[in-house]
Design an enzyme around this catalytic site. Sequence first.
Site, PDB file in Angstrom:
ATOM      1  N   CYS A 145      58.869  36.285  70.610  1.00  0.00           N
ATOM      2  CA  CYS A 145      60.139  37.797  69.913  1.00  0.00           C
ATOM      3  C   CYS A 145      59.666  39.060  69.545  1.00  0.00           C
ATOM      4  O   CYS A 145      59.493  39.715  70.066  1.00  0.00           O
ATOM      5  CB  CYS A 145      60.781  37.238  69.146  1.00  0.00           C
ATOM      6  SG  CYS A 145      61.184  35.002  69.492  1.00  0.00           S
TER       7      CYS A 145
ATOM      8  N   THR B 134      67.825  36.661  73.772  1.00  0.00           N
ATOM      9  CA  THR B 134      67.975  37.725  73.828  1.00  0.00           C
ATOM     10  C   THR B 134      67.735  38.954  75.343  1.00  0.00           C
ATOM     11  O   THR B 134      66.867  38.890  75.893  1.00  0.00           O
ATOM     12  CB  THR B 134      66.404  38.711  72.988  1.00  0.00           C
ATOM     13  OG1 THR B 134      66.926  37.510  71.891  1.00  0.00           O
ATOM     14  CG2 THR B 134      66.733  39.897  72.830  1.00  0.00           C
TER      15      THR B 134
ATOM     16  N   VAL C 299      65.772  27.662  71.037  1.00  0.00           N
ATOM     17  CA  VAL C 299      66.840  28.613  70.751  1.00  0.00           C
ATOM     18  C   VAL C 299      68.013  27.463  71.121  1.00  0.00           C
ATOM     19  O   VAL C 299      68.758  26.906  70.398  1.00  0.00           O
ATOM     20  CB  VAL C 299      67.317  30.021  71.792  1.00  0.00           C
ATOM     21  CG1 VAL C 299      68.294  30.565  70.618  1.00  0.00           C
ATOM     22  CG2 VAL C 299      65.964  31.215  70.870  1.00  0.00           C
TER      23      VAL C 299
ATOM     24  N   ARG D 167      52.516  31.253  72.253  1.00  0.00           N
ATOM     25  CA  ARG D 167      52.515  33.121  72.851  1.00  0.00           C
ATOM     26  C   ARG D 167      52.306  33.991  71.907  1.00  0.00           C
ATOM     27  O   ARG D 167      53.230  33.914  70.602  1.00  0.00           O
ATOM     28  CB  ARG D 167      54.582  32.466  73.145  1.00  0.00           C
ATOM     29  CG  ARG D 167      54.303  32.274  74.292  1.00  0.00           C
ATOM     30  CD  ARG D 167      56.440  31.634  74.721  1.00  0.00           C
ATOM     31  NE  ARG D 167      56.778  31.408  73.509  1.00  0.00           N
ATOM     32  CZ  ARG D 167      58.158  30.715  73.769  1.00  0.00           C
ATOM     33  NH1 ARG D 167      58.797  31.469  75.065  1.00  0.00           N
ATOM     34  NH2 ARG D 167      59.226  30.614  72.986  1.00  0.00           N
TER      35      ARG D 167
ATOM     36  N   GLY E 272      53.121  38.197  66.556  1.00  0.00           N
ATOM     37  CA  GLY E 272      52.681  37.296  67.562  1.00  0.00           C
ATOM     38  C   GLY E 272      53.937  36.457  67.791  1.00  0.00           C
ATOM     39  O   GLY E 272      55.280  36.642  67.168  1.00  0.00           O
TER      40      GLY E 272
ATOM     41  N   ARG F  86      64.059  31.191  63.080  1.00  0.00           N
ATOM     42  CA  ARG F  86      62.714  31.709  63.015  1.00  0.00           C
ATOM     43  C   ARG F  86      61.860  30.284  63.591  1.00  0.00           C
ATOM     44  O   ARG F  86      62.231  29.389  63.033  1.00  0.00           O
ATOM     45  CB  ARG F  86      62.051  31.945  61.472  1.00  0.00           C
ATOM     46  CG  ARG F  86      62.224  33.611  61.206  1.00  0.00           C
ATOM     47  CD  ARG F  86      61.633  33.179  59.545  1.00  0.00           C
ATOM     48  NE  ARG F  86      63.309  33.242  58.497  1.00  0.00           N
ATOM     49  CZ  ARG F  86      62.818  32.850  58.153  1.00  0.00           C
ATOM     50  NH1 ARG F  86      61.738  33.403  56.722  1.00  0.00           N
ATOM     51  NH2 ARG F  86      64.221  32.376  56.870  1.00  0.00           N
ATOM     52  N   GLU F  87      61.579  30.528  64.448  1.00  0.00           N
ATOM     53  CA  GLU F  87      60.106  28.825  64.388  1.00  0.00           C
ATOM     54  C   GLU F  87      59.971  28.292  63.709  1.00  0.00           C
ATOM     55  O   GLU F  87      59.036  29.024  62.612  1.00  0.00           O
ATOM     56  CB  GLU F  87      59.169  29.305  65.867  1.00  0.00           C
ATOM     57  CG  GLU F  87      59.647  29.618  67.291  1.00  0.00           C
ATOM     58  CD  GLU F  87      59.212  29.778  68.466  1.00  0.00           C
ATOM     59  OE1 GLU F  87      58.056  29.239  68.257  1.00  0.00           O
ATOM     60  OE2 GLU F  87      59.323  30.280  69.787  1.00  0.00           O
TER      61      GLU F  87
ATOM     62  N   GLY G  23      48.113  40.762  57.702  1.00  0.00           N
ATOM     63  CA  GLY G  23      47.003  40.809  58.076  1.00  0.00           C
ATOM     64  C   GLY G  23      46.711  40.791  59.699  1.00  0.00           C
ATOM     65  O   GLY G  23      46.861  41.800  59.935  1.00  0.00           O
TER      66      GLY G  23
END
Length: 441
Positions: A268, A122, A11, A335, A265, A153-154, A261
């Site tokens: 966040c 956050t 971030v 993660r 994950g 978004r990553e 799906g």
Amino acid sequence: MKISVVGTGYVGLVQGVCLAELGHQVTCIDIDERKIERLNEGISPIYEPGIEELITRNVAAGRLSFATPAAGWAPLLAEVVFIAVGTPMSENGAADLGYVRSAVASIAAEAPFPLTVVMKSTVPPGTGHVLQARFLGEAAHPVGYASNPEFLREGQAIRDFFEPDRIVIGGAAAEDLARVTAVYQPLVERCEAEGRECAIVSTDVASAETIKYASNAFLSTKISFINEMANVCDCVGADIDAVASGMGLDTRIGPQFLKAGIGYGGSCFPKDTRALDFISTLNGYEFDLLKAVIDVNNRQRLLPVIHLSKALPELHHSRIAVLGLAFKPHTDDVRESPALDIVPLLLEEGAEVTCYDPIAAPIDIDGAVRCDTVWEALEGASAAVVVTEWPEFIELDWARVREAMTGPGIIFDGRNALDPDAVATAGLSYMAVGRDGAHRR
Ligand code: UGA
């Protein structure tokens, strides 16, 4: 404007680099000396498409610098200080605010002039009020507070920064709101020039904090809902892709986040849904819908193992290739990736597990074999589980895959991302999540 950003993770680094690109004078601060050393060499500690180019350009233009607070915070602080440090999940699901508290305390203690602390990390609703009461009242100079949650978004964080749907700013004092609004003025102008609307939502601190949790909880709910629908599709022989596109055309529903799906994950959604559940319970409210969203997601990631153990009676003697370790494509982040549950479960079943990811760091799971290429992972495998929809997997030469694999050659498409016909035509057995009852056949 002069701006400081504390924390150079996913971030903070994107925030700092993009603010510099907008023309601001930015100092990125981190207590990790090695990270700062590498950033000063132009090396990003994270994989995020486009970030190193932006670092190089803005450092060269003299707008961006990196530093540790080892010699004191005061020289590094500007009139606006963004906090973007981690808020990891604690054992009980609550957000761990240790890094946030430590950063705010240091800034308040060493502020050399009046400034505004802007929370990008956050943090649970109510945190802003607590931080202000606990640390900011005693600062030598007036230190204001604002909340400015991130919606990046990553993997596409830079694009999300420059093309925001909205910018949320929460604050009590007009001065703090004005300072943060001024930071984003060049971005608003840029959006207008490009013909895009970028709403600024000015509100109170607690509402801004809550908007962040509500947004992530709602997106997670959409994903768990479509995953439940996919499971129903498998029971009734319907196709979830057709169902999702039919639903998504309703503008009240919208097409995004309806990809079924093996579940969400990342750092966040799992963390924020659990933290919101925790805060609700703590305040005497049981958020039943959110609990179900979390349960569905935990169950969904078991699907590949459940279906492979039925389809492969010899699972305990089989080699299974796990394709993709990152929680989603275009990031190196593992993660809370479904792979972290799937790999140990397959190993427990007695399978030999080979893993491959084009970018993500190796996962430390005893017994799993980390491969350098997708072909190495597939060689001699009876089944492959696509955990991450990397383009490399979508574009695989399926005839060559069939040659590499052994036995039934099952491809479990955990992201419903592959072309089922292309896989089946190569003589492989295709399984997915809610795609025309495919994995029951
Ligand atoms: C998410 C939010 O999308 C951002 O707005 C927010 O700023 C960020 O969390 C955060 O709080 O920092 P991110 O975790 O990077 O961003 O990734 P997403 O693209 O949202 O995907 C999250 C997970 O949901 C991934 O595992 C993805 O595979 C899964 N997903 C997403 C689905 O299973 N189906 C979908 O339709 C969409």
